[in-house]
Design an enzyme around this catalytic site. Structure first.
Site, mmCIF file in Angstrom:
data_model
loop_
_atom_site.group_PDB
_atom_site.id
_atom_site.type_symbol
_atom_site.label_atom_id
_atom_site.label_comp_id
_atom_site.label_asym_id
_atom_site.label_seq_id
_atom_site.Cartn_x
_atom_site.Cartn_y
_atom_site.Cartn_z
ATOM 1 N N TYR A 153 0.853 -1.203 0.000
ATOM 2 C CA TYR A 153 0.000 0.000 0.000
ATOM 3 C C TYR A 153 0.887 1.251 0.000
ATOM 4 C CZ TYR A 153 -3.261 3.656 1.336
ATOM 5 O OH TYR A 153 -3.987 4.826 1.345
ATOM 6 N N GLY A 184 -3.355 11.797 6.786
ATOM 7 C CA GLY A 184 -3.150 10.742 7.779
ATOM 8 C C GLY A 184 -4.467 9.996 7.935
ATOM 9 N N VAL A 186 -8.034 9.016 8.204
ATOM 10 C CA VAL A 186 -9.360 9.599 7.962
ATOM 11 C C VAL A 186 -10.391 8.496 8.198
ATOM 12 C CG1 VAL A 186 -10.776 10.924 6.337
ATOM 13 C CG2 VAL A 186 -8.286 10.816 5.989
HETATM 14 P P1 NDP Z 1 -13.395 4.570 1.034
HETATM 15 O O1 NDP Z 1 -13.216 3.094 1.102
HETATM 16 O O2 NDP Z 1 -14.421 5.186 1.916
HETATM 17 O O3 NDP Z 1 -13.660 5.013 -0.488
HETATM 18 C C1 NDP Z 1 -12.905 4.474 -1.535
HETATM 19 C C2 NDP Z 1 -13.528 4.823 -2.882
HETATM 20 O O4 NDP Z 1 -12.705 4.250 -3.908
HETATM 21 C C3 NDP Z 1 -14.927 4.245 -3.037
HETATM 22 O O5 NDP Z 1 -15.767 5.200 -3.619
HETATM 23 C C4 NDP Z 1 -14.743 3.078 -3.995
HETATM 24 O O6 NDP Z 1 -15.867 2.917 -4.841
HETATM 25 C C5 NDP Z 1 -13.536 3.562 -4.837
HETATM 26 N N1 NDP Z 1 -12.857 2.414 -5.439
HETATM 27 C C6 NDP Z 1 -12.120 1.458 -4.826
HETATM 28 N N2 NDP Z 1 -11.751 0.514 -5.707
HETATM 29 C C7 NDP Z 1 -12.277 0.882 -6.918
HETATM 30 C C8 NDP Z 1 -12.265 0.306 -8.223
HETATM 31 N N3 NDP Z 1 -11.635 -0.854 -8.473
HETATM 32 N N4 NDP Z 1 -12.907 0.949 -9.216
HETATM 33 C C9 NDP Z 1 -13.548 2.123 -8.982
HETATM 34 N N5 NDP Z 1 -13.598 2.713 -7.775
HETATM 35 C C10 NDP Z 1 -12.981 2.089 -6.752
HETATM 36 O O7 NDP Z 1 -11.946 5.171 1.362
HETATM 37 P P2 NDP Z 1 -11.395 6.690 1.426
HETATM 38 O O8 NDP Z 1 -12.435 7.655 1.059
HETATM 39 O O9 NDP Z 1 -10.713 6.825 2.712
HETATM 40 O O10 NDP Z 1 -10.276 6.595 0.292
HETATM 41 C C11 NDP Z 1 -10.159 7.514 -0.777
HETATM 42 C C12 NDP Z 1 -8.681 7.681 -1.102
HETATM 43 O O11 NDP Z 1 -8.019 8.262 0.010
HETATM 44 C C13 NDP Z 1 -7.939 6.382 -1.402
HETATM 45 O O12 NDP Z 1 -7.081 6.600 -2.491
HETATM 46 C C14 NDP Z 1 -7.131 6.142 -0.119
HETATM 47 O O13 NDP Z 1 -5.983 5.403 -0.369
HETATM 48 C C15 NDP Z 1 -6.821 7.564 0.277
HETATM 49 N N6 NDP Z 1 -6.469 7.775 1.672
HETATM 50 C C16 NDP Z 1 -7.311 7.393 2.682
HETATM 51 C C17 NDP Z 1 -6.951 7.617 3.993
HETATM 52 C C18 NDP Z 1 -7.783 7.169 5.133
HETATM 53 O O14 NDP Z 1 -7.262 7.066 6.269
HETATM 54 N N7 NDP Z 1 -9.060 6.914 4.945
HETATM 55 C C19 NDP Z 1 -5.698 8.317 4.325
HETATM 56 C C20 NDP Z 1 -4.889 8.654 3.186
HETATM 57 C C21 NDP Z 1 -5.270 8.412 1.923
HETATM 58 P P3 NDP Z 1 -16.573 1.514 -5.185
HETATM 59 O O15 NDP Z 1 -16.223 0.559 -4.098
HETATM 60 O O16 NDP Z 1 -18.033 1.830 -5.257
HETATM 61 O O17 NDP Z 1 -16.010 1.137 -6.501
HETATM 62 C C1 8X3 Z 2 -4.246 5.753 4.651
HETATM 63 C C2 8X3 Z 2 -3.565 6.107 5.924
HETATM 64 O O1 8X3 Z 2 -1.751 5.337 7.545
HETATM 65 O O2 8X3 Z 2 -3.606 3.809 7.129
HETATM 66 O O3 8X3 Z 2 -3.473 6.060 3.548
HETATM 67 O O4 8X3 Z 2 -1.927 4.152 5.473
HETATM 68 S S1 8X3 Z 2 -2.678 4.778 6.513
#
Ligand code: NDP
Ligand code: 8X3
Length: 252
Positions: A153, A184, A186
């Protein structure tokens, strides 16, 4: 005049909340993800509560063909995309390299790196033609540090950092803005997805401290998108107050 933003991964978390916020700030929206029902529900909510126009595209971003078909299916009035928010992504599992699940690795690489590239390749040329546009990539603290068992990841998010720089360099002379946001912890469906539906494990991640919420990142994205023409925010690292670096939490 309203700008058009395409948000990948708008069915949950950061993407969904950003859609809500942009809908109230002079954007029309193309919302994408795999879960059609959620996209329809969000589109209904947004169009009921704002002047924003919404178009939905249902596809799996890991598929090059489906991503291409989806973008090609856009009606003429939706073709000029001003903002691409590369948000769709996930972590799958938390294992040492030696015990790593290869299918999880592929899912992360195919979504977080290859999917991001597929859609960028389809949308960036039109931005270049118009000498105008803004790409915002959602990276992570995991794109700046590697933590135990985060291996693949973290590698995908390091790739997002590098691709952000690459995009910025390559499109500099065309006036395209490119930014990344590196959050960080979320609280979204992220940990539920990482732990494959194990809610107890997912809830533990956010126990004893106040994490960031999707709205915090949506507000950061709106800030990035509303700077004057001569200002590009290259990268913003946003952390919960109770989190320092990727694995140092102050839990009460
Ligand atoms: P969620 O799981 O709440 O949302 C993820 C989104 O990505 C969903 O809408 C999902 O839609 C979409 N997704 C995942 N796989 C696919 C796919 N194969 N095709 C199309 N859409 C896809 O997570 P977050 O909102 O937290 O994540 C959003 C971004 O933020 C990600 O890139 C994550 O790595 C990043 N991030 C998150 C953090 C956290 O702590 N939450 C911290 C740092 C970065 P669906 O399943 O309907 O396809
Ligand atoms: C999502 C935050 O620290 O779980 O990118 O990787 S962490």
């Amino acid at each position: 005049m309203k700008r058009t933003a395409l948000i990948t991964g708008a069915t949950a978390g950061i993407g969904e909340e950003t859609a809500r916020l942009l809908s109230k700030n002079d954007f029309n929206l193309i919302l994408t993800g795999r879960r059609e029902e959620r996209l329809k529900k969000l589109a209904d909510e947004i169009t009921r509560d704002s002047e924003c126009k919404v178009h939905i595209l249902v596809f799996d971003i890991r598929s090059r063909e489906k991503t291409m078909e989806a973008v090609k299916s856009l009606p003429q009035e939706w073709m000029n995309i001003d903002v691409l928010l590369n948000n769709a992504g996930l972590a799958a599992g938390l294992n040492t390299i030696q015990e790593g699940v290869v299918d999880d690795w592929e899912q992360m690489i195919d979504t977080n790196i290859k999917g991001l590239l597929y859609i960028t390749r389809l949308i960036a040329p039109k931005m270049v033609e118009r000498n105008s546009g803004h790409i915002v990539n959602i990276s992570s603290i995991a794109g700046k540090e590697t933590y135990p068992m985060g291996n693949v990841y973290c590698a995908t998010k390091h790739a997002v950092q590098s691709l952000t720089q690459g995009m910025r360099l390559d499109m500099l002379k065309h006036g395209i803005k490119v930014s990344s946001v590196s959050p960080g912890a979320v609280e979204t469906e992220f940990s539920l997805v990482r732990f494959k539906g194990d809610k107890e494990k997912a809830d533990k991640v956010y126990e004893g401290f106040t994490p960031l919420f999707a709205k915090d990142i949506a507000e950061t994205i709106l800030f990035i998108l509303t700077r004057p023409a001569h200002v590009n925010i290259d990268d913003i690292l946003v952390m919960p107050t109770a989190q320092a670096f990727s694995r140092e939490f102050y839990r009460k």
